[in-house]
Write an enzyme that holds these catalytic residues in place. Structure first.
Site, mmCIF file in Angstrom:
data_model
loop_
_atom_site.group_PDB
_atom_site.id
_atom_site.type_symbol
_atom_site.label_atom_id
_atom_site.label_comp_id
_atom_site.label_asym_id
_atom_site.label_seq_id
_atom_site.Cartn_x
_atom_site.Cartn_y
_atom_site.Cartn_z
ATOM 1 N N GLY A 1 0.833 -1.208 0.000
ATOM 2 C CA GLY A 1 0.000 0.000 0.000
ATOM 3 C C GLY A 1 0.862 1.250 0.000
ATOM 4 O O GLY A 1 0.379 2.342 -0.249
ATOM 5 N N GLN A 2 2.148 1.059 0.276
ATOM 6 C CA GLN A 2 3.050 2.215 0.325
ATOM 7 C C GLN A 2 3.366 2.743 -1.059
ATOM 8 O O GLN A 2 3.886 3.845 -1.214
ATOM 9 C CB GLN A 2 4.333 1.838 1.089
ATOM 10 C CG GLN A 2 5.431 1.132 0.286
ATOM 11 C CD GLN A 2 5.166 -0.340 0.032
ATOM 12 O OE1 GLN A 2 4.072 -0.737 -0.357
ATOM 13 N NE2 GLN A 2 6.170 -1.168 0.232
ATOM 14 N N THR B 1 12.517 1.917 -1.478
ATOM 15 C CA THR B 1 12.768 2.985 -2.451
ATOM 16 C C THR B 1 14.266 3.142 -2.664
ATOM 17 O O THR B 1 14.740 3.286 -3.792
ATOM 18 C CB THR B 1 12.170 4.314 -1.955
ATOM 19 O OG1 THR B 1 10.784 4.119 -1.734
ATOM 20 C CG2 THR B 1 12.385 5.420 -2.973
ATOM 21 N N GLY C 1 8.640 5.665 4.669
ATOM 22 C CA GLY C 1 7.457 4.906 5.104
ATOM 23 C C GLY C 1 7.179 4.961 6.588
ATOM 24 O O GLY C 1 6.031 5.098 7.010
ATOM 25 N N GLU C 2 8.213 4.839 7.399
ATOM 26 C CA GLU C 2 7.990 4.731 8.846
ATOM 27 C C GLU C 2 8.056 6.073 9.569
ATOM 28 O O GLU C 2 7.407 6.265 10.600
ATOM 29 C CB GLU C 2 9.067 3.831 9.468
ATOM 30 C CG GLU C 2 9.076 2.425 8.933
ATOM 31 C CD GLU C 2 10.376 1.731 9.308
ATOM 32 O OE1 GLU C 2 10.369 0.993 10.290
ATOM 33 O OE2 GLU C 2 11.387 1.956 8.630
ATOM 34 N N GLY D 1 14.261 6.568 2.347
ATOM 35 C CA GLY D 1 12.922 6.097 2.728
ATOM 36 C C GLY D 1 12.122 7.092 3.544
ATOM 37 O O GLY D 1 12.664 8.018 4.149
ATOM 38 N N ALA E 1 17.292 9.399 -3.488
ATOM 39 C CA ALA E 1 16.161 9.120 -2.602
ATOM 40 C C ALA E 1 16.558 8.315 -1.371
ATOM 41 O O ALA E 1 17.485 7.513 -1.403
ATOM 42 C CB ALA E 1 15.083 8.351 -3.369
ATOM 43 N N ALA F 1 11.670 -1.525 7.099
ATOM 44 C CA ALA F 1 12.770 -0.594 7.353
ATOM 45 C C ALA F 1 12.791 0.618 6.423
ATOM 46 O O ALA F 1 13.790 1.306 6.341
ATOM 47 C CB ALA F 1 14.124 -1.321 7.286
ATOM 48 N N SER F 2 11.690 0.884 5.737
ATOM 49 C CA SER F 2 11.660 1.996 4.768
ATOM 50 C C SER F 2 12.833 1.889 3.816
ATOM 51 O O SER F 2 13.442 2.896 3.437
ATOM 52 C CB SER F 2 11.692 3.357 5.481
ATOM 53 O OG SER F 2 10.727 3.423 6.485
#
Lengths: 296, 160, 783
Positions: free
Chosen positions: C489-490, C534, C739-740, C737, C735, C530-531
């Site tokens: 979903g990320q 990407t 996400g977290e 991460g 880039a 752990a993000s």
């Protein structure tokens, strides 16, 4: 260890053709059969194992169960199978019983209220039942069909404990009727949950003011949710308001009496000390609201 | 256990289904009719992932017995699109980035559709209220709310 | 023509729509529970321990086997090997003892779920009760009963430090500078202990797994998982299956947040399948089981002492953390390591002493949760920094700006940090919130306040966690990119398509990244945690795309008799900068190019392969925590809230929130914002509502009825997000991460806002209306 079934355990779905047949079935299978309205409590509790019903007796289709009718002389009758959303959307209910509409709105979520019913809410007798307070204060009377036919059951004394009422095996609450409300009444339901909407009540307070020959010109009714084994009438607070002219100090005094008159418990939703405080504050706010409203 | 044969309309198609007395509408849709778009998130009427339209009204399908649905009309997420054209709430959820993992999405879409059917011009509060029975752990909700708002505007223009 | 237009456009940095959205809004997206297995499908249910700590004396399941429809009962006797990601301390079923309420002791396989459920009642388990450990500080003491007598035998990597003969599964230390010498130099010192309860991830999709073993030795697992490759590796080892014979298929998942990383319940159907071959066996957790039988976010007791000089410069910190690791810490030990090496928070502190201790308790098993220890750590650090700023009498924002990490700072582990845009993040949030400006509440019975907190987090993983990718060219000009990282979903499939399109030189629309992940066909990926995707998988995809590009250009160079350096791919065409000649790649990437005069062919099907693994992360000294490079990088940011509190009830209303994070480079800015918004709300939910109420080891609220999460009505109507871009030197297009990180600072920021509003410091989440009201009552703010 709370470990419910993934789905419902094995059971029979029964759909009787008449109230007589339904009542007879419930008597014959006392302890194993449940009248089934919206199912929003029933299905959860059977899945949990809290109820061990072998038969779910669907009474929704029986005569009058789905009717909602308002008579300008007699008042309102709500069939046991009328979902809360339908009650809340009805113009006559909105005009004459606004407290009932507000109470419905506080129950769970919209999609649950598409199924949940006021009569179901009352018969399940949860101390947290959101619509019970308004039903009591509007003078609701249940029409119950039992082995001896129909009888009228007022809500005074109806609740015997969490999940316990005076209903006996074979009894089916078919509808609830309310006398015509006073056009100058005001009613509020103030509920505190953990979320802003959708939660069970940590505390719920229903207050009503109705014109009457008292020093203030009004009768006040107060019913508390989630602070006792049954919906609790704040009698001491009502007595104070009955005997005095109303001002902020008297309202505060009554609110304090409501707080002093309840002995809530600690549970996962809230502590007793907090609940008592909230009874006071919400009773005060509710009384201020209805008092402001009736004087307009 | 009792067994029943019921007839109902699902997404416009007439269906005859054999079910057991303890089967929920949710289980019937997923297991008997292969309509797996409707999701099981809690089986207790709390999360809203299983929301469908039953006779036009949004309900938690985990809280309805299949046996009760004889003669009912059910719309699931698979039935929202008409003639291959997505419903406006589907389009606005896509356009506004209101979908992440997608598991709550079918229920959200049905709740949104039901809201706009009964109230074509909802306020922000009314939208949030109507969606408060649909738990979402990914999006933070605001994009969903915005998508419903925009959908109402689009439908308002189309209707005018 | 098309080439000229395309040369100016770039899809990296563009907010293209997510690649997997059409199927998700039509109900067509297939999640694990949606897969049909037909009549052969069998169902599994688990007999669970009702006790937090007990010896298993006897298990009798003879009666269960007599129930019609029951096919199999398995217990710990059948599966003696350990399983675990970092510290191998766990069996698939409890063997000699149970260590938490809900632990599996046996499983039944039957033709229906109902029969399997019924059979559980026919299994008798005899227990001898043991004293449970219900508090991590007590658990770390000498008085505590030992929960894992075999700790010294457990396998673990060299960066985990168990203390044999105790309940301490990991003790991570930092000794930098001299804190004892620094305290007398401090003009202000604050000490405080914070307690953070266990919380649950609450994906809306519960865990589900289906396993099937074949007579030929092939084993297939379909699972809602973030970690198909880690599951293959760990289960293959524990159950003696060659990895080549073990296939894990991972369809789309309905939310993970860490709880579907590593191995948990998936082991059970796989183990059962090995004993009942040829039929698929399914285990679907109930929502209630989801709450207490799977990973929780560990509880934490964090004792902080921090001091600064008279100008507000931080001089020293002591940070002692007791993590409530739960009954097994196979995954959780690394949470406590991450908490250790990041224990300063995003602050530059010259003297540091850290003890991050992972303690076995008889509580639910701690594991990965979005933020991996950082939200818990920052709950303490983010508050105590405000407390210290107040004590020294400095504006809080100025204090954060003065002390926050900047590029070139030597961190507590000795690592020199890369450039970070944290000061810019603080500035953006402070301005958006009008921090420092007191604003009037909306009504007389309300209190209003604002709070800010900073965050940092590094990908927490083994030093050598790797990624790989394949870029496969099709004859119609489209491209399939295969990856092993999961779409949670990320939006990772979308970001990977953007990176591939950009790197290869084809239109974004031509690139497809699709699931399910299938360990038989998808390239290796360590885990979707752990993000790191990407950044890490993005590097692998970029390398694979560049590999394909090189192969394409080599063919054309040979055909045109040019140098590859003079050629490029733009918008799906190979162009020559020298001759301005062009050719559409679809014409030859599968079937090759004919040589002149029909004299044979050049090229062939193009497949680009790429991988990435950081090779530069070093170990840290066991006693001092010092080393060259503890982590790959840090993502930093700041977050703030403007809130109101109702004096009658204690209830919080969040009026506004702002977040700013330095993501290096936003591959897809709108999806970066989606992460910032969703992460913030998940964090806010944990801050306001969430707590696993553990009494005597048993969770009292394992359902949505009593474990409340934020709904649409509970969140602020306005949430602003700011993207800061300070390029990461080893990230694809710069880039890193995101996400977290948006979840990390929320609890502290809210606590700081509550203090700002009320003057009362309430330190321990959740900040329920009750907790706030009772604190205000005690402080005399209300009466």
């Amino acid at each position: 260890m709370h470990n419910p079934h993934p789905g419902l355990p094995e059971l029979d779905y029964v759909k009787p053709a008449s109230l007589e047949e339904a009542s007879r079935f419930l008597v014959e299978h006392a302890g194993e059969a449940r009248p089934f309205l919206g199912g929003t409590d029933c299905i959860v509790r059977i899945r949990d194992g809290a109820w061990t019903a072998k038969y779910m007796v669907d009474v929704k289709g029986l005569e009058g169960m789905k009717d909602l009718s308002f008579d300008p002389q007699k008042g309102l009758t709500i069939g046991a199978a009328v979902p809360m959303n339908k009650v809340a959307a009805d113009p006559a209910v909105q005009q004459h019983y606004p407290g009932l509409v507000e109470a419905c709105h506080w129950v769970a979520s919209y999609q649950l209220r598409s199924r949940a019913t006021i009569v179901g809410n009352i018969c399940n007798a949860s101390p947290a039942g959101d619509t019970i307070g308004a039903s009591i204060l509007y003078g609701g009377v249940l029409r119950v069909f039992g082995p001896q036919g129909f009888r009228e059951v007022p809500l005074d004394g109806f609740f015997k404990g969490p999940g316990k009422t005076t209903l006996q095996p074979g009894d089916i609450a078919a509808s609830i009727s309310f006398p015509l409300s006073h056009p100058q009444h005001a009613c509020r339901y103030l509920k505190l949950g953990r979320n802003k909407l959708g939660d069970l009540a940590i505390v719920g307070v229903t207050v009503m003011a109705v014109p009457a020959r008292t020093p203030s010109g009004y009768h006040f009714g107060i019913v508390l949710a989630s602070v006792a084994p049954v919906p609790l009438r704040a009698a001491a607070a009502e007595a104070i308001l009955e005997s005095k002219e109303i001002d902020e100090a008297v309202i505060a005094e009554a609110a304090q009496a409501a707080m002093d008159g309840c002995k809530p418990i600690n549970d996962t939703r809230g502590g007793a000390a907090y609940r008592k405080q909230m009874v006071r504050n919400l009773t005060r706010n509710g009384l201020m609201d209805v008092w402001t409203k009736v004087r307009k | 256990m009792s067994y029943h044969r019921i007839t109902l309309k699902v997404n416009g198609s007439l269906e005859v289904v054999d079910i057991s007395g303890n089967m929920t509408l949710l289980q019937m849709l997923r297991e008997k009719l292969a309509l797996t778009g409707t999701k099981n998130g809690c089986a207790s009427g709390e999360c809203g992932a299983c929301t469908v339209l039953m006779n036009g009204d949004a309900v938690n399908s985990c809280m309805v017995l299949a046996a009760e649905c004889d003669g009912a009309e059910i719309i699931t997420v698979e039935g929202l699109a008409k003639n291959g054209e997505m419903d406006v709430v589907q389009k606005t959820l896509v356009d506004l980035g209101a979908v992440q993992c997608g598991f709550c999405t079918p229920g959200v879409l049905i709740s949104a559709r039901a809201l706009l059917n009964r109230n074509p011009h909802p306020t922000e509060f009314e939208i949030r209220d109507a969606l408060s029975g649909n738990l979402c752990r990914c999006t933070g909700y605001n994009r969903i709310v915005e998508a419903v708002k925009v959908a109402a505007e689009i439908e308002g223009q189309e209707g005018a | 023509m098309a080439i000229a237009q395309a040369s100016t456009s770039s899809v990296v940095g563009k907010s293209v729509k997510r690649i997997d959205v059409q199927e998700k809004v039509t109900g067509a997206a297939q999640y694990t529970d949606d897969i049909a297995f037909g009549n052969a499908l069998h169902h599994c249910r688990v007999k669970r321990s009702p006790h937090p700590h007990a010896l298993i004396k006897k298990i009798n399941y003879d009666k269960a086997l007599l129930i019609p429809g029951v096919k199999l009962v398995v217990t710990g006797e059948d599966f003696p090997e350990y399983v675990g990601l970092y510290l191998q301390d766990r069996n698939i079923f409890a063997r000699d003892r149970v260590r938490f309420v809900g632990e599996g002791v046996a499983a039944v396989v039957a033709s229906t779920e109902e029969i399997a459920e019924k059979a559980l009642d026919a299994i008798d388990v005899e227990y001898e009760l043991l004293q449970p450990v219900l508090d991590p500080e007590f658990g770390a003491s000498k008085e505590a009963p030992i929960i894992h007598p075999d700790l010294e035998k457990y396998e673990h990597p060299n960066f985990i430090f168990p203390v044999n003969g105790t309940n301490m599964a990991n003790h991570f230390k930092i000794r930098k500078g001299d804190t004892e010498a620094a305290w007398p130099q401090c003009a202000a010192i604050v000490e405080h202990t914070f307690r953070i309860p266990q919380v649950q991830h609450v994906p809306i999709e519960p865990h589900v797994a289906i396993a099937k073993a074949e007579e030929n030795g092939q084993v297939t697992l379909w699972a809602s998982t973030q970690s198909p490759f880690a599951q293959r590796a760990l289960l293959a080892k524990s159950l003696h299956i060659p990895e080549s014979d073990f296939r894990v298929i991972a369809p789309l998942i309905g939310g993970g947040f860490g709880c579907k990383a590593g191995v948990t319940m998936e082991a059970i159907p796989v183990a059962a399948a090995l004993k009942l071959k040829g039929v698929p066996i399914k285990l679907l957790l109930t929502r209630e089981e989801e709450f207490y039988t799977n990973f929780v976010r560990q509880g934490l007791v964090i004792k902080l002492k921090v001091g600064c000089d008279k100008d507000g410069n931080l001089l020293a910190m002591e940070n002692t953390m007791y993590w409530d690791g739960g009954a097994y810490t196979e995954y959780g030990v690394n949470v406590t390591r991450a908490g250790g090496y990041s224990s300063t928070g995003p602050y530059d502190i010259p003297n540091m002493r850290t003890d991050s201790i992972c303690v076995y308790t008889n509580h639910p098993v701690g594991g990965a949760y979005r933020g991996f220890g950082m939200a818990e750590l920052h709950t303490g650090v983010g508050q105590i920094m405000d407390m210290l700023a107040d004590k020294i009498g400095m504006d809080r924002t100025e204090f954060h700006l003065r002390n926050c990490v900047r590029g070139g700072d030597v961190l507590a582990t000795g690592m020199v940090i890369h450039e970070v845009g944290l000061p810019e993040c603080i500035d953006k949030v402070a301005r958006a919130l009008k921090l420092g400006e007191k604003e009037a509440p909306s009504a007389p019975n309300k209190l209003r306040g604002k709070g800010i907190a900073l965050a940092w987090k590094a990908p927490a993983m083994p030093p050598n966690a790797g990624s790989s990718a394949l870029v496969k060219m099709n004859a119609d000009g489209t491209v399939n990119v295969s990856v092993g990282g999961q779409e949670l979903g990320q939006g990772t499939f979308t970001a990977m398509a953007q990176i591939a399109a950009e790197s290869l030189g084809v239109p974004y629309e031509a690139v497809k990244v699709l699931g399910p992940i299938d360990t038989r066909y998808s390239p290796y990926e360590w885990q979707t945690v752990a993000s790191r995707l990407t950044w890490s998988m993005g590097n692998a995809v970029r390398n694979a795309a560049l590999d394909a590009k090189k192969k394409i250009l080599d063919i054309v160079a040979e055909a045109w008799n040019e140098k590859p350096e003079d050629l490029d791919i733009k918008d799906g065409y190979v162009i020559s900068y020298k001759t301005e000649e062009s050719i559409e790649i679809k014409d030859f990437v599968v079937y090759g190019l004919p040589k002149a005069d029909d004299q044979g062919w050049l090229g062939g099907p193009i497949v680009g392969a790429g991988s990435f693994m950081p090779t530069y992360v070093t170990g840290l000294d066991a006693e001092t925590g010092q080393g060259e490079r503890a982590v790959v990088h840090y993502t930093t940011g700041a977050q703030g809230l403007d809130i109101e509190i109702d004096k009658d009830t204690g209830r919080i209303t969040v009026l506004y929130a702002a977040s700013a994070f330095d993501v290096g480079k936003a591959i897809n800015p709108d999806m970066v914002r989606q992460q910032m918004e969703g992460g913030f709300v998940q964090g806010l939910s944990s801050a306001m509502f969430e707590e696993c109420q553990l009494v005597g080891g048993e969770m009292r609220n394992p359902s949505f009825v009593d474990y409340r999460i934020a709904t649409a009505i509970d969140v602020p109507e306005k949430i602003d997000t700011f993207i800061v871009e300070t390029a990461q030197d080893d990230g694809p297009f710069g880039a890193r991460g995101i996400g977290e990180h948006p979840l990390v600072p929320v609890i502290a920021a809210l606590a700081n806002a509550i203090y700002d509003a009320t003057g009362v410091r309430i330190t321990n989440p959740p900040f329920s209306a009750e907790k706030i009201y009772m604190a205000l009552l005690e402080a005399g703010v209300v009466n």
